[in-house]
Write an enzyme that holds these catalytic residues in place. Structure first.
Site, short mmCIF file in Angstrom:
data_model
loop_
_atom_site.label_atom_id
_atom_site.label_comp_id
_atom_site.label_asym_id
_atom_site.label_seq_id
_atom_site.Cartn_x
_atom_site.Cartn_y
_atom_site.Cartn_z
N ARG A 194 -4.44 -14.64 -1.00
CA ARG A 194 -3.40 -14.82 0.02
C ARG A 194 -3.48 -13.71 1.06
O ARG A 194 -3.19 -13.91 2.23
CB ARG A 194 -2.03 -14.81 -0.68
N LYS A 209 -7.25 -3.23 -5.19
CA LYS A 209 -7.01 -2.60 -6.49
C LYS A 209 -6.17 -3.59 -7.31
O LYS A 209 -4.99 -3.78 -7.08
CB LYS A 209 -6.25 -1.28 -6.37
N PRO A 210 -6.83 -4.27 -8.29
CA PRO A 210 -6.08 -5.23 -9.08
C PRO A 210 -5.25 -4.53 -10.16
O PRO A 210 -5.43 -3.33 -10.39
CB PRO A 210 -7.18 -6.08 -9.73
N GLU A 212 -4.01 -3.40 -13.88
CA GLU A 212 -4.77 -3.04 -15.08
C GLU A 212 -4.89 -4.22 -16.04
O GLU A 212 -5.94 -4.42 -16.66
CB GLU A 212 -4.07 -1.87 -15.81
N GLY A 265 4.01 -6.61 -5.61
CA GLY A 265 4.39 -6.02 -6.89
C GLY A 265 5.85 -5.66 -6.88
O GLY A 265 6.64 -6.23 -6.10
N THR A 267 9.46 -3.66 -6.45
CA THR A 267 10.10 -2.93 -5.35
C THR A 267 9.93 -1.43 -5.56
O THR A 267 9.72 -0.67 -4.61
CB THR A 267 11.58 -3.34 -5.25
N THR A 268 9.98 -1.00 -6.82
CA THR A 268 9.83 0.44 -7.11
C THR A 268 8.48 0.95 -6.60
O THR A 268 8.41 1.98 -5.91
CB THR A 268 9.94 0.68 -8.63
N THR A 269 7.40 0.25 -6.96
CA THR A 269 6.08 0.69 -6.48
C THR A 269 5.97 0.53 -4.96
O THR A 269 5.40 1.39 -4.28
CB THR A 269 4.96 -0.11 -7.18
N GLU A 287 5.20 -7.50 -0.41
CA GLU A 287 5.76 -8.67 -1.12
C GLU A 287 6.31 -8.13 -2.43
O GLU A 287 5.55 -7.89 -3.37
CB GLU A 287 4.65 -9.70 -1.38
N CYS A 321 7.61 -14.09 -9.03
CA CYS A 321 8.62 -13.40 -8.22
C CYS A 321 9.63 -14.38 -7.65
O CYS A 321 10.73 -13.99 -7.27
CB CYS A 321 7.93 -12.65 -7.09
P1 NAP Z 1 3.96 -3.14 -10.30
O1 NAP Z 1 4.20 -2.36 -11.51
O2 NAP Z 1 4.57 -2.68 -9.04
O3 NAP Z 1 2.36 -3.25 -10.18
C1 NAP Z 1 1.75 -3.93 -9.11
C2 NAP Z 1 0.45 -3.22 -8.75
O4 NAP Z 1 0.73 -1.89 -8.30
C3 NAP Z 1 -0.50 -3.07 -9.94
O5 NAP Z 1 -1.82 -3.19 -9.47
C4 NAP Z 1 -0.21 -1.65 -10.40
O6 NAP Z 1 -1.25 -1.09 -11.16
C5 NAP Z 1 -0.04 -0.97 -9.07
N1 NAP Z 1 0.68 0.29 -9.13
C6 NAP Z 1 1.64 0.67 -9.99
N2 NAP Z 1 2.08 1.91 -9.66
C7 NAP Z 1 1.37 2.33 -8.58
C8 NAP Z 1 1.36 3.49 -7.77
N3 NAP Z 1 2.17 4.53 -8.00
N4 NAP Z 1 0.51 3.54 -6.73
C9 NAP Z 1 -0.32 2.51 -6.46
N5 NAP Z 1 -0.37 1.38 -7.19
C10 NAP Z 1 0.48 1.28 -8.23
O7 NAP Z 1 4.44 -4.65 -10.47
P2 NAP Z 1 4.19 -5.60 -11.73
O8 NAP Z 1 5.21 -5.30 -12.75
O9 NAP Z 1 2.78 -5.58 -12.11
O10 NAP Z 1 4.47 -7.03 -11.05
C11 NAP Z 1 5.68 -7.67 -11.14
C12 NAP Z 1 6.50 -7.44 -9.88
O11 NAP Z 1 5.80 -7.98 -8.76
C13 NAP Z 1 7.81 -8.19 -9.93
O12 NAP Z 1 8.83 -7.37 -9.42
C14 NAP Z 1 7.58 -9.38 -9.02
O13 NAP Z 1 8.76 -9.91 -8.45
C15 NAP Z 1 6.66 -8.80 -8.00
N6 NAP Z 1 5.90 -9.85 -7.32
C16 NAP Z 1 6.21 -10.13 -6.03
C17 NAP Z 1 5.55 -11.15 -5.36
C18 NAP Z 1 5.87 -11.49 -3.95
O14 NAP Z 1 5.11 -12.21 -3.33
N7 NAP Z 1 6.96 -11.00 -3.38
C19 NAP Z 1 4.54 -11.86 -6.03
C20 NAP Z 1 4.23 -11.54 -7.36
C21 NAP Z 1 4.94 -10.51 -7.99
P3 NAP Z 1 -1.20 -1.15 -12.78
O15 NAP Z 1 -1.23 -2.58 -13.14
O16 NAP Z 1 -2.39 -0.44 -13.21
O17 NAP Z 1 0.10 -0.50 -13.18
#
Ligand code: NAP
Length: 516
Positions: A194, A209-210, A212, A265, A267-269, A287, A321
């Site tokens: 996308r 960066k996918p 983990e 990913g 909102t925190t990240t 997103e 999401c």
């Molecule tokens: P996440 O913890 O934020 O992780 C997403 C990505 O960010 C992963 O590749 C993760 O790596 C990486 N990451 C984590 N901490 C980082 C940092 N400090 N610096 C750089 N990269 C970092 O999210 P998740 O739990 O995997 O995904 C679920 C969330 O995504 C949900 O809140 C969901 O709503 C949201 N989401 C949103 C959409 C949208 O289109 N709005 C679509 C799908 C999902 P690691 O995997 O190695 O931790």
């Protein structure tokens, strides 16, 4: 280890044999193994080469916890190398004609479709979603390459009328440059294409960066990109462990050669990455998380609402999401809706390994995800919610959780305040449309929202007043490559897919011709 289930047994490495053995003991076909997949890769993909490093991290099968494969745990040297490769490739990729970029993206799309079974198996193996859903994701993912191969040829500028007779003015659209793309595990393929489809169509180059948990789909895409003839350095993948995510992420986001950060990913990240972007004043697409309301008004067709609720809540075991996260049901229709929703959950949802044909609900991604659902259920029950169905870990063990429906839910419960990201449907009873909108809009995020009503005036009112980026009216599934995907408030910045998606990767340059 004795293997009796496959003639492949002697050829596959130990981790794959463990998977095969596990699969066979559960009565699955050997096709659930991905070790023999021609698209399985272990290294990072940088500057058109597969790069391996000594340190590796395991990719786990969320259904069994066994190791599927090991992948290079890239770090700062590989991140820098990838940025340099992408920057060098940008100098020539930006000069490739829009038509030629379009042809390459189309070829990549066609290869995805030709390899859809292999790609889907990789998604199911590393993410756990049912194979049918994984095939759906591959089709959706490939469609972004197809769509943006078409959009690549429709990037138009403007001629601007100016008051000075001796001048002419125009607005050019140009690619931004190198884009860092960071993606989650819940759609291991589609969240990449996308962004990448739009970026490459615009003339940008990328580093992905996918997550983990799911790097294998990203690496499979890299293999197909090579086969499609995408030039070296245009598409790079830097996989890393969760331990390295923050440092690799920072390096990829703060490098001065990177022009933009595109993230999907939590909102925190997202907030961490926005701080990186602020320092370098870089463009962003974010997103982020959702907390979708699903409102059923008294005027709704209850059977349609139940079908929509099943589709929007339980897809990917509640881990999307745009999944409905809280159900608001008007008091006149409440009891009928809850009864029919519970019946549909019991009849239509089957928990199991994603490779089993009858499975509609795979495992959650990991233990942490299961713990969050458990916490939301126990908090709600302690505050007076009733378990209508489900409510606990599934007897299959590991990361499986029962599809759960709670009634008697209030806005003081955790599950109505934050994203659960699991198979939990909490139902709140309400009286008036105003009350439903107030609860819906009380969230600090606003990605998707859904409502069911047969009253045209109410449909317009609520669609306009719901504070979200996407509204499903009498519809529980709304994603489509042709339509703009994105949120408001803390759900993010920007739109993906659709005719708007490519703008996220373009800069407008004003050119003034004087002395004419
Ligand atoms: P996440 O913890 O934020 O992780 C997403 C990505 O960010 C992963 O590749 C993760 O790596 C990486 N990451 C984590 N901490 C980082 C940092 N400090 N610096 C750089 N990269 C970092 O999210 P998740 O739990 O995997 O995904 C679920 C969330 O995504 C949900 O809140 C969901 O709503 C949201 N989401 C949103 C959409 C949208 O289109 N709005 C679509 C799908 C999902 P690691 O995997 O190695 O931790």
């Amino acid at each position: 280890m004795a293997l009796y289930c496959s003639s492949l047994g002697s050829q596959v490495p130990r981790a794959g044999r463990a998977l095969l053995a596990g699969a066979c003991s559960r009565g699955l076909s050997a096709s659930s193994s991905i070790e023999a997949s021609p698209l399985l890769r272990s290294g990072g993909f940088i500057g058109g080469r597969w790069v391996t490093v000594a340190a590796t991290f395991p990719v786990l099968d969320p259904a069994s916890g066994t190791e599927l494969h090991r992948v290079s745990d890239c770090g700062l040297p590989e991140s820098r190398e990838a940025v340099t490769a992408a920057y060098n490739a940008f100098q020539s990729w930006r000069e490739v004609s829009a038509k030629d970029r379009s042809v390459l993206l189309r070829k990549w799309y066609e290869l995805m479709i030709q390899n859809k079974e292999e790609l889907a198996k990789i998604i199911t193996a590393e993410n756990g979603k049912p194979l049918k859903e994984a095939l759906g994701e591959v089709a959706y993912s490939a469609a972004f390459l197809e769509w943006f191969s078409e959009e690549a040829r429709r990037v138009y500028g403007d001629i601007i009328p100016v008051p000075m007779k001796d001048r002419r003015a125009l607005a050019l659209k140009q690619p931004l440059g190198v884009v860092t793309i960071i993606t989650p595990w819940n759609f291991p393929s589609a969240m990449i294409t996308r962004k990448v489809g739009a970026a490459l169509a615009a003339g940008c180059t990328v580093i992905v960066k996918p997550a983990e948990d799911t790097p294998l789909s990203a690496l499979a895409l890299a293999e197909l990109a090579t086969q499609a003839g995408i030039p070296a350095g245009v598409f790079n993948v830097v996989p890393c462990s969760r331990q390295n995510a923050a440092s690799v992420g920072e390096a990829l986001c703060t490098d001065p050669l990177v022009a933009k950060i595109s993230f999907t990913g939590s909102t925190t990240t997202g907030k961490i990455l926005l701080k990186h972007a602020a320092d370098g004043v870089k463009r962003v697409s974010m997103e982020l998380g959702g907390h979708a309301p699903f409102v059923v008004f008294d005027t709704a067709n209850v059977d349609q609402a139940v079908a929509g609720a099943i589709a929007s809540k339980y897809r990917n075991s509640g881990q999307t999401c745009v999944c409905s996260n809280r159900f608001l049901v008007q008091k006149g229709i409440h009891d009928t809706f809850v009864k029919k929703f519970a019946e549909a959950i019991k009849k239509e949802l089957h928990v199991g390994n994603g490779f089993e044909a009858s499975t509609t609900q795979g495992p959650l991604i990991n233990e942490k995800a299961v713990e969050k659902v458990e916490k939301h259920v126990s908090d709600a029950v302690n505050q007076g919610a009733c378990i209508v169905t489900g409510g606990k870990r599934h007897s299959l063990g590991k990361n499986f959780f029962e599809p759960t429906l709670l009634s008697n839910v209030t806005t003081s419960m955790l599950c109505t305040q934050e994203e659960t990201f699991g198979p939990l449907a909490p139902v709140i009873k309400f009286d008036t449309e105003e009350e439903a909108l107030a609860i819906s809009n009380s969230a600090n995020v606003g990605l998707a929202g859904y409502f069911y009503s047969q009253d045209p005036a109410q449909i317009w009112r609520v669609a306009e007043r719901m504070e979200v980026g996407m509204v499903g009216v009498n519809e529980g599934l709304l994603s489509s490559v042709e339509c703009p995907f994105g949120g408001v408030k803390q759900s993010g910045i920007g739109r993906e897919g659709s005719k708007y998606g490519i703008d996220e990767y373009l800069e407008i340059k004003y050119v003034c011709f004087g002395g004419l």
